[in-house]
Design a protein around this motif. Structure first.
Motif, PDB file in Angstrom:
ATOM      1  N   LEU A  81      14.011  37.180  -9.538  1.00 19.46           N
ATOM      2  CA  LEU A  81      13.374  36.556 -10.695  1.00 19.46           C
ATOM      3  C   LEU A  81      12.035  37.189 -11.038  1.00 19.46           C
ATOM      4  CD1 LEU A  81      14.153  32.787 -10.165  1.00 19.46           C
ATOM      5  CD2 LEU A  81      15.477  34.552 -11.292  1.00 19.46           C
TER       6      LEU A  81
ATOM      7  N   ASN B 109      17.570  25.430 -14.521  1.00 15.75           N
ATOM      8  CA  ASN B 109      16.952  26.752 -14.429  1.00 15.75           C
ATOM      9  C   ASN B 109      17.373  27.492 -13.161  1.00 15.75           C
ATOM     10  OD1 ASN B 109      15.627  25.157 -12.661  1.00 15.75           O
ATOM     11  ND2 ASN B 109      13.578  25.519 -13.455  1.00 15.75           N
ATOM     12  N   SER B 169      16.459  35.884 -14.736  1.00 12.92           N
ATOM     13  CA  SER B 169      16.531  34.437 -14.803  1.00 12.92           C
ATOM     14  C   SER B 169      17.846  33.972 -14.203  1.00 12.92           C
ATOM     15  CB  SER B 169      16.428  33.950 -16.245  1.00 12.92           C
ATOM     16  OG  SER B 169      16.686  32.560 -16.302  1.00 12.92           O
ATOM     17  N   GLN B 171      18.959  30.934 -15.119  1.00 11.05           N
ATOM     18  CA  GLN B 171      19.459  29.964 -16.090  1.00 11.05           C
ATOM     19  C   GLN B 171      20.612  30.590 -16.864  1.00 11.05           C
ATOM     20  OE1 GLN B 171      16.449  28.438 -18.643  1.00 11.05           O
ATOM     21  NE2 GLN B 171      17.525  26.503 -18.862  1.00 11.05           N
ATOM     22  N   ALA B 174      20.036  31.643 -20.436  1.00 11.92           N
ATOM     23  CA  ALA B 174      19.192  32.832 -20.554  1.00 11.92           C
ATOM     24  C   ALA B 174      19.993  34.092 -20.273  1.00 11.92           C
ATOM     25  CB  ALA B 174      18.016  32.729 -19.585  1.00 11.92           C
TER      26      ALA B 174
END
Lengths: 117, 331
Positions: A81, B109, B169, B171, B174
């Motif tokens: 991330l 998320n 990400s 999510q 996304a």
């Protein structure tokens, strides 16, 4: 945590679906058990003894390896991330870490842990 | 008049549950028809016109009114609980999948992480069923299942991490959002995308216990594996869970690599595109299933630990380098 409320509702609904369908089936189905029908199925042969005997757990070492690599995966998720903002320095740190785990993998390979016996 | 949020959540979850059950019921018919075509047969034909479209309904009703047999030597509590414990994670994976922008139960998320974590839980119910039956075949199958699923979970995770890495990400919306545009799908991402998609498909086959990785089912040696003692509705729940899990994996594959709901046409076509792509992934898996033979347990482990695992880790590192050097998409 309120984002997880729908997930909880969904889980409860799934359980309810399973329970209700089992309950409906209980009302709809016949029940005529007898001794032979209730015996364990072993292609017609009469089972000798229970199945719960001592069992050679061959995947014991595989499970240990799995835990190591699963830990690697746990570290990879946050790394994935934030890699883009942090750039190449974060990449080299993770590459060094994976290299160390990789040495362990090579050791396990040479010791024959990955062979199925 | 506004609907309280809890009620709308309940309605969404209820609709999704029914949609899953409906699609899963019919995907069994699709698989049987597909397999029949591959073997120059017709498949289910007589129940319903045309082409036996009522067959899944007939199957469901039949399973419902079948006698339920609990073997006398079984561990009753574990045996009876196993189908439910198996079903819940298999269907819960759908919770974080959005089927169009804003159309889903919860677009967390940590969507991808949630999917991977929950889908790995199916092994608990599977092992409970195998152990609780007190049947030698079921126990052998359960042992093999644990062995195989923990071996292929890792390549599965690493392959699914590649799109996450490219997007930055977890999510799901996304990840789809990063695949807009011409050749935007991650399966079309140069080199990395194709390799990751192939690794994902192989790991998915093994995680779903499909041929050629179905040593835990193995009709010819273990009869039907861990569910050999199950009958009636409990058997139906296990089958439902298995196909739901398979469908969930297909949806995740379509979302991560094939651009989810993106496609030509108006926005309301999105969920249909998504379903078509998921069915496409499902058909690839089915195609492999009906084309190959079962491989041995030592070969299965060797493929995972000696080939697929190092390959996916190296692929992930390569992706990381590309992203860190300024490639990738999204944020």
């Amino acid at each position: 945590m309120s984002a997880y409320l729908p997930v909880l509702i969904f889980a409860v609904l799934i359980v309810a679906f399973g329970v209700v369908s089992l309950a409906v089936a209980r009302l709809a189905r016949p029940s005529r058990p007898d001794v032979v029908k209730l015996a364990n199925y072993e292609c017609g042969a009469e089972p000798i003894g229970p199945a719960w005997v001592r069992f050679p757990v061959g995947f014991y070492l595989v499970a240990l390896l799995f835990i190591i690599f699963d830990t690697l995966a746990v570290f990879l998720f946050p790394w994935a991330l934030v890699l883009k903002p942090l750039g190449l320095s974060a990449f080299w740190v993770m590459a060094a870490f994976i290299g160390i785990v990789g040495l362990g993998w090579i050791y396990a390979y040479r010791e024959g842990v990955l062979e199925w016996k | 008049m506004s609907v309280p949020p809890a009620v709308s959540m309940f309605i969404a979850a209820f609709i999704l549950l029914n949609a899953i059950v409906g699609v899963v019921t019919y995907i069994t018919l699709l698989e049987r028809k597909f397999a029949a075509r591959m073997q120059s047969r017709i498949g289910p034909y007589y129940v319903g016109w045309p082409h036996g479209w009522l067959q899944p309904i007939a199957d469901a009703v039949k399973l419902m009114i079948k006698e339920d047999i609990v073997p006398a030597p079984a561990d009753r509590a574990v045996y009876n609980l196993a189908p439910l414990v198996f079903l819940v994670p298999c269907m819960l994976v759908f919770a974080t999948i959005p089927f169009a922008p804003g159309l889903g139960v919860a677009d967390l998320n940590i969507g991808v992480l949630f999917f991977l974590a929950v889908s790995a839980l199916e092994i608990v119910g599977l092992f409970m069923g195998g152990w609780g039956s007190n049947n030698k075949y079921a126990l052998l199958s359960a042992m093999r299942a644990v062995n195989q699923i923990i071996s292929y979970d890792l390549p599965f995770i690493f392959a699914a991490l590649v799109p996450v890495l490219l997007t930055g990400s977890m999510q799901m919306s996304a990840i789809v959002g990063a695949q807009h545009g011409l050749a935007g799908w991650f399966v079309l991402y140069p080199v990395i995308g194709q390799l990751a998609f192939v690794a994902y498909l192989i790991a998915a086959l093994a995680a779903e216990n499909r041929v050629p990785f179905d040593i835990l089912e193995a009709e010819s040696e273990l009869i039907a594996g861990f569910r050999v003692e199950y009958s009636g509705m409990k058997f139906a729940l296990i089958q439902l869970g298995e196909y739901a899990h398979m469908l969930g994996t297909s949806f995740l594959g379509a979302l991560l690599f094939l651009g989810g709901w993106l496609g030509p046409g108006p926005a309301w076509l999105g969920p249909i595109w998504f379903l078509l792509k998921a069915v496409f992934v499902f058909l690839i898996l089915t195609w492999v299933r009906w084309s190959f033979v079962r491989i041995r347990v030592d070969q299965i482990l060797a493929i995972s630990w000696k080939l697929l695992l190092p390959a996916t880790v190296v692929l992930l590192l390569a992706t990381g380098f590309v992203v860190a050097a300024g490639g990738g998409r999204g944020l």
